[in-house]
Design a protein around this motif. Structure first.
Motif, PDB file in Angstrom:
ATOM      1  N   GLU A 151      74.248 -48.544  63.920  1.00 46.73           N
ATOM      2  CA  GLU A 151      73.528 -49.211  62.871  1.00 46.73           C
ATOM      3  C   GLU A 151      72.691 -50.133  63.776  1.00 46.73           C
ATOM      4  OE1 GLU A 151      76.514 -51.482  60.863  1.00 46.73           O
ATOM      5  OE2 GLU A 151      76.804 -50.136  59.294  1.00 46.73           O
ATOM      6  N   HIS A 152      72.973 -50.833  64.949  1.00 46.70           N
ATOM      7  CA  HIS A 152      72.356 -51.424  65.794  1.00 46.70           C
ATOM      8  C   HIS A 152      71.179 -50.554  66.481  1.00 46.70           C
ATOM      9  CE1 HIS A 152      71.252 -54.310  69.205  1.00 46.70           C
ATOM     10  NE2 HIS A 152      71.496 -53.306  69.898  1.00 46.70           N
ATOM     11  N   LEU A 153      71.358 -49.600  66.681  1.00 48.15           N
ATOM     12  CA  LEU A 153      70.207 -48.578  67.376  1.00 48.15           C
ATOM     13  C   LEU A 153      69.135 -48.407  66.251  1.00 48.15           C
ATOM     14  CD1 LEU A 153      72.644 -46.448  69.776  1.00 48.15           C
ATOM     15  CD2 LEU A 153      70.899 -48.231  70.322  1.00 48.15           C
ATOM     16  N   ALA A 154      69.619 -47.926  65.012  1.00 45.15           N
ATOM     17  CA  ALA A 154      69.017 -47.500  64.117  1.00 45.15           C
ATOM     18  C   ALA A 154      67.892 -48.899  63.752  1.00 45.15           C
ATOM     19  CB  ALA A 154      69.614 -47.080  62.920  1.00 45.15           C
ATOM     20  N   GLU A 155      68.366 -49.558  63.552  1.00 46.84           N
ATOM     21  CA  GLU A 155      67.598 -51.099  63.378  1.00 46.84           C
ATOM     22  C   GLU A 155      66.475 -51.208  64.413  1.00 46.84           C
ATOM     23  OE1 GLU A 155      70.376 -54.076  62.911  1.00 46.84           O
ATOM     24  OE2 GLU A 155      71.093 -53.619  61.052  1.00 46.84           O
ATOM     25  N   ARG A 156      66.456 -50.691  65.655  1.00 47.63           N
ATOM     26  CA  ARG A 156      65.592 -51.067  66.535  1.00 47.63           C
ATOM     27  C   ARG A 156      64.817 -49.568  66.913  1.00 47.63           C
ATOM     28  NH1 ARG A 156      69.368 -54.111  66.105  1.00 47.63           N
ATOM     29  NH2 ARG A 156      69.057 -56.510  66.765  1.00 47.63           N
ATOM     30  N   GLY A 157      64.884 -48.902  66.069  1.00 53.81           N
ATOM     31  CA  GLY A 157      63.984 -47.731  65.884  1.00 53.81           C
ATOM     32  C   GLY A 157      64.524 -46.390  66.867  1.00 53.81           C
ATOM     33  N   ALA A 158      65.914 -46.628  67.046  1.00 57.61           N
ATOM     34  CA  ALA A 158      66.392 -45.078  67.695  1.00 57.61           C
ATOM     35  C   ALA A 158      66.421 -43.982  66.713  1.00 57.61           C
ATOM     36  CB  ALA A 158      67.520 -45.480  68.148  1.00 57.61           C
ATOM     37  N   ARG A 159      65.862 -42.895  66.999  1.00 61.65           N
ATOM     38  CA  ARG A 159      65.954 -41.968  66.074  1.00 61.65           C
ATOM     39  C   ARG A 159      66.722 -40.403  66.966  1.00 61.65           C
ATOM     40  NH1 ARG A 159      65.358 -44.817  63.266  1.00 61.65           N
ATOM     41  NH2 ARG A 159      63.703 -45.416  61.877  1.00 61.65           N
ATOM     42  N   THR A 160      66.966 -40.750  68.188  1.00 64.70           N
ATOM     43  CA  THR A 160      68.032 -39.625  68.732  1.00 64.70           C
ATOM     44  C   THR A 160      69.030 -40.717  69.434  1.00 64.70           C
ATOM     45  OG1 THR A 160      65.937 -38.134  69.235  1.00 64.70           O
ATOM     46  CG2 THR A 160      68.070 -37.860  70.565  1.00 64.70           C
ATOM     47  N   LEU A 161      70.301 -40.065  69.453  1.00 63.58           N
ATOM     48  CA  LEU A 161      71.342 -40.901  69.906  1.00 63.58           C
ATOM     49  C   LEU A 161      72.058 -39.971  70.875  1.00 63.58           C
ATOM     50  CD1 LEU A 161      72.721 -42.877  66.943  1.00 63.58           C
ATOM     51  CD2 LEU A 161      70.933 -43.453  68.415  1.00 63.58           C
ATOM     52  N   TYR A 162      72.621 -40.495  72.057  1.00 57.87           N
ATOM     53  CA  TYR A 162      73.134 -39.724  73.071  1.00 57.87           C
ATOM     54  C   TYR A 162      74.591 -40.347  73.280  1.00 57.87           C
ATOM     55  CZ  TYR A 162      69.400 -36.682  74.217  1.00 57.87           C
ATOM     56  OH  TYR A 162      68.304 -35.780  74.070  1.00 57.87           O
ATOM     57  N   SER A 163      75.599 -39.538  73.312  1.00 61.46           N
ATOM     58  CA  SER A 163      76.917 -40.199  73.926  1.00 61.46           C
ATOM     59  C   SER A 163      77.594 -39.173  74.493  1.00 61.46           C
ATOM     60  CB  SER A 163      77.629 -40.520  72.465  1.00 61.46           C
ATOM     61  OG  SER A 163      78.766 -40.989  72.782  1.00 61.46           O
ATOM     62  N   TRP A 164      78.207 -39.859  75.804  1.00 62.11           N
ATOM     63  CA  TRP A 164      79.103 -39.057  76.642  1.00 62.11           C
ATOM     64  C   TRP A 164      80.697 -39.205  76.222  1.00 62.11           C
ATOM     65  CZ3 TRP A 164      77.633 -35.858  80.254  1.00 62.11           C
ATOM     66  CH2 TRP A 164      76.669 -36.368  81.087  1.00 62.11           C
ATOM     67  N   VAL A 165      81.254 -37.924  76.024  1.00 66.42           N
ATOM     68  CA  VAL A 165      82.468 -37.556  75.415  1.00 66.42           C
ATOM     69  C   VAL A 165      83.466 -36.785  76.436  1.00 66.42           C
ATOM     70  CG1 VAL A 165      83.775 -36.518  73.651  1.00 66.42           C
ATOM     71  CG2 VAL A 165      81.617 -37.687  72.982  1.00 66.42           C
ATOM     72  N   LEU A 166      84.582 -37.201  76.913  1.00 67.94           N
ATOM     73  CA  LEU A 166      85.579 -36.659  77.754  1.00 67.94           C
ATOM     74  C   LEU A 166      85.872 -35.303  77.205  1.00 67.94           C
ATOM     75  CD1 LEU A 166      87.866 -39.537  79.161  1.00 67.94           C
ATOM     76  CD2 LEU A 166      86.247 -38.056  80.222  1.00 67.94           C
ATOM     77  N   ASP A 167      85.787 -34.517  77.847  1.00 68.43           N
ATOM     78  CA  ASP A 167      86.023 -32.883  77.408  1.00 68.43           C
ATOM     79  C   ASP A 167      87.474 -32.503  77.044  1.00 68.43           C
ATOM     80  OD1 ASP A 167      85.586 -30.327  76.764  1.00 68.43           O
ATOM     81  OD2 ASP A 167      85.583 -29.540  78.883  1.00 68.43           O
ATOM     82  N   ALA A 168      87.971 -33.123  75.911  1.00 71.74           N
ATOM     83  CA  ALA A 168      89.434 -32.699  75.408  1.00 71.74           C
ATOM     84  C   ALA A 168      89.156 -32.401  74.146  1.00 71.74           C
ATOM     85  CB  ALA A 168      90.288 -33.826  75.592  1.00 71.74           C
ATOM     86  N   PRO A 169      89.890 -31.388  73.425  1.00 75.32           N
ATOM     87  CA  PRO A 169      89.501 -30.860  72.116  1.00 75.32           C
ATOM     88  C   PRO A 169      89.476 -32.000  71.075  1.00 75.32           C
ATOM     89  CG  PRO A 169      91.149 -29.572  73.196  1.00 75.32           C
ATOM     90  CD  PRO A 169      90.933 -30.773  74.403  1.00 75.32           C
ATOM     91  N   GLU A 170      90.318 -32.988  71.200  1.00 73.73           N
ATOM     92  CA  GLU A 170      90.546 -34.037  70.203  1.00 73.73           C
ATOM     93  C   GLU A 170      89.291 -34.847  70.207  1.00 73.73           C
ATOM     94  OE1 GLU A 170      92.948 -35.384  73.425  1.00 73.73           O
ATOM     95  OE2 GLU A 170      92.777 -33.460  72.481  1.00 73.73           O
ATOM     96  N   ASN A 171      88.766 -35.068  71.394  1.00 74.18           N
ATOM     97  CA  ASN A 171      87.419 -35.883  71.685  1.00 74.18           C
ATOM     98  C   ASN A 171      86.114 -35.327  70.924  1.00 74.18           C
ATOM     99  OD1 ASN A 171      89.207 -37.693  72.866  1.00 74.18           O
ATOM    100  ND2 ASN A 171      88.478 -37.093  75.018  1.00 74.18           N
ATOM    101  N   LEU A 172      86.148 -33.817  71.451  1.00 75.77           N
ATOM    102  CA  LEU A 172      84.919 -32.970  71.066  1.00 75.77           C
ATOM    103  C   LEU A 172      85.119 -32.995  69.414  1.00 75.77           C
ATOM    104  CD1 LEU A 172      85.160 -30.244  73.784  1.00 75.77           C
ATOM    105  CD2 LEU A 172      83.710 -32.222  73.966  1.00 75.77           C
TER     106      LEU A 172
END
Length: 307
Positions: free
Chosen positions: A102-123
């Motif tokens: 919500e914060h990023l969308a309000e500030r004009g973000a259209r592409t979001l990136y996020s790092w996720v640890l490589d574990a089945p439940e996280n992915l």
């Protein structure tokens, strides 16, 4: 257990660092460093660290949220969410991500990136929330108490090994070297270092930046390669960045600088060394394997398009 998400407060720094170390033990995190980062965030980044806390006020989750203001392409945001492993499955991560988006969308973000640890439940968690995997990276660890580091080598003719402290009077040459090596680092976003004042305030003066251990290979008076060092005062050392200016590549200067930095780190009492590599960066992976680093974990960067 009820969990609420709110903006971070200075008194949350200890809990924030504790959660980060528990969820991601391969990265340095201290309360002092976090307070510094929060105070020195670039205004264009709209940086907004968030915490998930229990009714009793304990921090159980964190989020680093902002706009990639130095990216060549506008409208890119990031949201990296980490939850204390002891408090998984209670909705903290979902609440943090929702507030971040919500914060990023309000500030004009259209592409979001996020790092996720490589574990089945996280992915799977990321996939259910509309994020798709892109590139990946390794966390590497070296036990400095047991590792047999490669022996120190005398620099070749015309090459001198200095420390960052040797540039204390004028660190601009190191800024310029950092900028030219950062420009071609593997990345989904890309970044341009062009603000010396901001770099000096946020990198050179950073609490984790260790000028005595950061090593610079200077060729005929010109800084050509470096291995930046970070330490947390707890015996942990991290290679913040190792790189060589394009005109000096292929001469083994980065390896020379990093080896000298690791030897200095061990002599200074550091017991663990960490670094990270893009999984496709075979040259640096080979160098780190030569030093004795072992893969500790893998992290996958995910992307989501809004709207």
């Amino acid at each position: 257990m009820t969990v609420i998400v709110r903006d971070v407060r200075t008194q949350d720094a200890g809990g924030f660092a504790r959660v980060r170390r528990a969820a991601l033990p391969y990265m340095l995190s201290t309360a002092e460093q976090l307070v510094f980062d929060w105070a020195h965030a670039h205004p264009d980044s709209h940086y907004r660290p968030l915490v998930a806390v229990t009714e009793a006020g304990g921090v159980v989750g964190t989020a680093q949220v902002g706009i990639a203001h130095d990216a060549a392409e506008p409208g890119i945001g990031y949201a990296n969410v980490y939850v204390d492993p002891a408090h998984l499955g209670r909705g903290a991560g979902t609440l943090l991500l929702r507030a971040a988006e919500e914060h990023l969308a309000e500030r004009g973000a259209r592409t979001l990136y996020s790092w996720v640890l490589d574990a089945p439940e996280n992915l799977a968690w990321a996939g259910r929330r509309g994020y798709s995997p892109s590139r990946s990276a390794y966390f590497l660890r070296l036990d400095l108490t047991a590792a047999e580091l490669p022996p120190l080598q005398a620099p070749p003719a015309g090459v001198e090994l200095l420390t960052a402290e040797d540039f204390a009077a004028d660190p601009r040459p190191l800024f310029e070297l950092d900028a030219v090596t950062t420009a071609d680092e593997p990345s989904d976003v890309g970044a341009e270092l062009d603000d010396f004042a901001h770099w000096r305030a946020t990198t050179w003066e950073h609490p984790l930046f260790d000028r005595a251990l950061t090593t610079v290979a200077v060729v005929d008076g010109v800084p050509a390669a470096f291995s930046a060092a970070q330490t947390d005062g707890l015996g942990r050392y991290n290679s913040g960045m190792t790189g060589t200016a394009p005109a000096f590549r292929g001469r083994g200067l980065a390896k020379l600088a990093k080896n000298a930095s690791l030897h200095r780190a061990r002599a200074a009492g550091c017991t663990e060394a960490f670094t990270g590599n893009d999984t496709g960066n075979e040259p640096m992976l080979a160098i780190n394997k030569w030093f004795g680093y072992e893969i500790g974990a893998r992290e996958v960067r995910h992307v989501r398009t809004l709207g």
